[in-house]
Enzyme design. Sequence first.
Site, PDB file in Angstrom:
ATOM      1  CB  VAL A  68      -4.068 -19.219  16.980  1.00  0.00           C
ATOM      2  CG1 VAL A  68      -3.970 -20.551  17.599  1.00  0.00           C
ATOM      3  CG2 VAL A  68      -5.041 -18.256  18.090  1.00  0.00           C
ATOM      4  CG  HIS A  69      -0.264 -15.477  14.546  1.00  0.00           C
ATOM      5  ND1 HIS A  69       0.206 -15.352  13.483  1.00  0.00           N
ATOM      6  CD2 HIS A  69       0.489 -16.495  14.940  1.00  0.00           C
ATOM      7  CE1 HIS A  69       1.452 -16.221  13.179  1.00  0.00           C
ATOM      8  NE2 HIS A  69       1.496 -17.033  14.485  1.00  0.00           N
ATOM      9  CB  ALA A  70      -4.643 -14.320  10.373  1.00  0.00           C
TER      10      ALA A  70
END
Length: 153
Positions: A68-70
Site C-alpha cells: 500500500v502506498h500513495a
Amino acid sequence: MSAAKTLFTDPKLVLAGAKATDWRDAVRQSTALLVREGYVTRQYPGKVISVIDRYGPYTVIAPGLALVHAQPSADSLKAGTAAVTFPDGVAFGHAHFDPVGLVIAVATTNAAAHIEVIADIAAQLERDGGIVDRAVRAKTDAELYAALGVIEP
C-alpha cells in the site's frame, strides 16, 4: 557486485499478529507506524485509502501480500517501509490473492525512489516465494523483522 540492502531499516516499523476489521483498518494500521515514527503526515493514511477506493485492490500484488502506498507528495516526509501481519487474513477484494496476511506500507519522497522500492520488493518476491508465509507466521515483531530480511542485489 552490489552490497545487500534492506527495505526495513527501522525495527519500530513492523508489527506482528495484528487483527483488522477490514482492508481500510489494515491500511490504517500499517500506515500508522509510518505516521508514529515521523515518516509521513497524518493525512497520508487517508490518501492511501483514497487511492485504493479509486483504483481497486491493485495493491494486492501477490498471494497474501498488499503493498500500500500513495504518490510521493508533501505528506511523505522521509522514505520508509512498514510491515504489519494479519494472521487471520484480510479481504481486500482481490479475485486471486485474498486473503492478505502481510501489508507493506511504503512512503517515498520522489517518483524514482517510489519505483525503486516497488521493484525491489517484486524482485525479492521472485527470488524468495516463501517470504510472505514466513512473515505471517512470525509471532513477535523481532521475528517479523528478521523474516523480512535483506533484499539481495
